[in-house]
Scaffold this active site. Structure first.
Site, mmCIF file in Angstrom:
data_model
loop_
_atom_site.group_PDB
_atom_site.id
_atom_site.type_symbol
_atom_site.label_atom_id
_atom_site.label_comp_id
_atom_site.label_asym_id
_atom_site.label_seq_id
_atom_site.Cartn_x
_atom_site.Cartn_y
_atom_site.Cartn_z
ATOM 1 N N LYS A 71 -17.920 -82.827 26.049
ATOM 2 C CA LYS A 71 -17.171 -82.358 27.371
ATOM 3 C C LYS A 71 -16.669 -83.454 28.248
ATOM 4 O O LYS A 71 -16.993 -84.562 28.128
ATOM 5 C CB LYS A 71 -18.164 -81.538 28.304
ATOM 6 N N ASP A 99 -26.844 -80.711 30.865
ATOM 7 C CA ASP A 99 -25.428 -80.510 30.352
ATOM 8 C C ASP A 99 -25.762 -79.810 28.887
ATOM 9 O O ASP A 99 -24.913 -79.462 28.365
ATOM 10 C CB ASP A 99 -24.875 -81.729 29.912
ATOM 11 N N GLY A 107 -21.920 -92.065 26.467
ATOM 12 C CA GLY A 107 -20.808 -92.252 27.052
ATOM 13 C C GLY A 107 -20.127 -91.330 28.245
ATOM 14 O O GLY A 107 -19.085 -91.442 28.664
ATOM 15 N N ALA A 140 -25.004 -82.110 23.178
ATOM 16 C CA ALA A 140 -24.283 -81.435 21.743
ATOM 17 C C ALA A 140 -25.289 -81.322 20.820
ATOM 18 O O ALA A 140 -25.466 -80.322 20.291
ATOM 19 C CB ALA A 140 -22.907 -82.107 21.551
ATOM 20 N N PRO A 164 -18.977 -90.326 21.371
ATOM 21 C CA PRO A 164 -19.633 -91.723 21.836
ATOM 22 C C PRO A 164 -20.908 -91.485 22.351
ATOM 23 O O PRO A 164 -21.365 -90.463 23.189
ATOM 24 C CB PRO A 164 -18.421 -91.991 23.070
ATOM 25 N N ALA A 167 -21.649 -86.144 27.091
ATOM 26 C CA ALA A 167 -22.667 -85.243 26.610
ATOM 27 C C ALA A 167 -22.942 -84.996 24.954
ATOM 28 O O ALA A 167 -23.345 -83.978 24.653
ATOM 29 C CB ALA A 167 -22.550 -83.835 27.269
#
Ligand code: C5P
Length: 316
Positions: A10, A137, A98, A105, A95, A101
């Site tokens: 995201k 997230d 980074g 995920a 990443p 999220a």
């Protein structure tokens, strides 16, 4: 039997942060856009719970029960009386640490994969509840598309997206810790009365219209000054992307990945080339959004979206 689930990264096109709450979290008005960079999580029955990871920065991914994918399997198993004896394999393309999220995920993907493998058939509402327990997230990684996240970001309202937005993402030479960025935000705002965060009507209208120029004029990230304070070199990456024609340049979430909104795919390629040549970042990727949320991939040519069957690209 194995089950593979793909889940998206995201970018926050708006990240408005309120004051610190008694529980240490911050109330947010968080506009998430899922983009087409994915991790794939495969679960296979095994003698015991284990996690492996391949891909960029795989060596930085924890392989113990602190991994959100492992925690998702444990929590679903606990609720349904299933011993979470699975091997979880993560093919990582998002990443690490980074601000995109990636760990979230993996949590959402593992949850949906275990639900499918075990036939637990948890309702969407229960899956979202488990996701919210795993992290702020994680619910968004399950639903994808675009959404406004309120509360600590976990209370989602789906948003309309009227076109495709083209992005370039530059990863940095080191990671940033999300709690550290929020602490820096608190330090920088000490003594300041912070208003309640609300979604920008201009930004929601730009998303709904699919208008990249209007979106560029409305993007904002309240965590950006804190991320730049901890990682000042990021301002050089932002400047390089702007100079290459980005409509907007911002830190993604708590960073340090930087995100560049492009006019069209050609412009995205040009910005990506300029960023690679600038020497101010580590890797550069292009991706467009909105992208779908966590999706079960069937072996073969069909992509199975929960509740619907959609032919894979190129299938007839
Ligand atoms: O929810 P998650 O585990 O992803 O959050 C990581 C950290 O980021 C939290 O421990 C907290 O320090 C910070 N955070 C916050 N307010 C939010 C979301 C996260 O302060 N709304």
């Amino acid at each position: 039997m194995t089950v593979t689930v793909r889940a998206p990264a995201k970018v926050n096109v708006q990240l408005s942060v309120g004051g610190a709450r008694p529980d240490g979290f911050h109330d947010l008005a968080n506009v998430f856009l899922a983009v087409g960079l994915y991790d794939e999580v495969t679960v296979t029955p095994a003698d015991e719970l284990s996690v492996t990871c391949v891909g960029t920065d795989a060596d930085q991914v924890p392989l113990d029960v602190t991994n959100l994918a492992a925690r998702a399997a444990i929590e679903l198993g606990r609720r349904y009386g299933v011993d979470p004896r699975v091997h979880i394999h993560i093919a990582k393309d998002i990443p690490v640490a980074g601000g995109m999220a990636g760990g979230s995920a993996d949590g959402a993907a593992a949850l949906l994969a275990c639900d499918t493998l075990w036939g637990t058939n948890a309702s969407r509402g229960e899956l979202l509840e488990i996701c919210a327990e795993l992290g702020s997230d994680v619910p968004f990684a399950l639903v994808g598309g675009a959404a406004l996240g309120l509360g600590r970001g976990e209370r989602l309202k789906a948003l309309e997206v009227g076109g495709t937005f083209h992005w370039v993402f530059a990863s940095a030479h080191r990671g940033l810790s999300t709690p550290a960025v929020f602490r820096e935000f608190d330090r920088m705002n000490e003594g300041v009365r912070i208003p309640e965060p609300v979604a920008s009507p201009e930004l929601l209208a730009a998303l709904a219209k699919g208008d990249a120029a209007a979106l560029a004029g409305a993007v904002s990230n309240d965590l950006q000054p804190a991320a730049l304070s901890l990682f000042p070199e990021l301002s050089r990456t932002l400047a390089a992307g702007r100079a290459a024609g980005a409509l907007a340049a911002l830190v993604s979430g708590s960073g340090p990945t930087t995100a560049f909104l492009a006019r069209d795919p050609e412009s995205a390629d040009a910005i990506a080339g300029a960023l690679s040549a600038s020497g101010t970042c580590r890797t550069v990727r292009t991706a467009s959004g909105a992208a779908p949320g966590a999706t079960v991939l069937a072996p073969g040519a069909t992509v199975l979206v929960p509740g619907a069957t959609v032919p894979a690209p190129g299938a007839h």
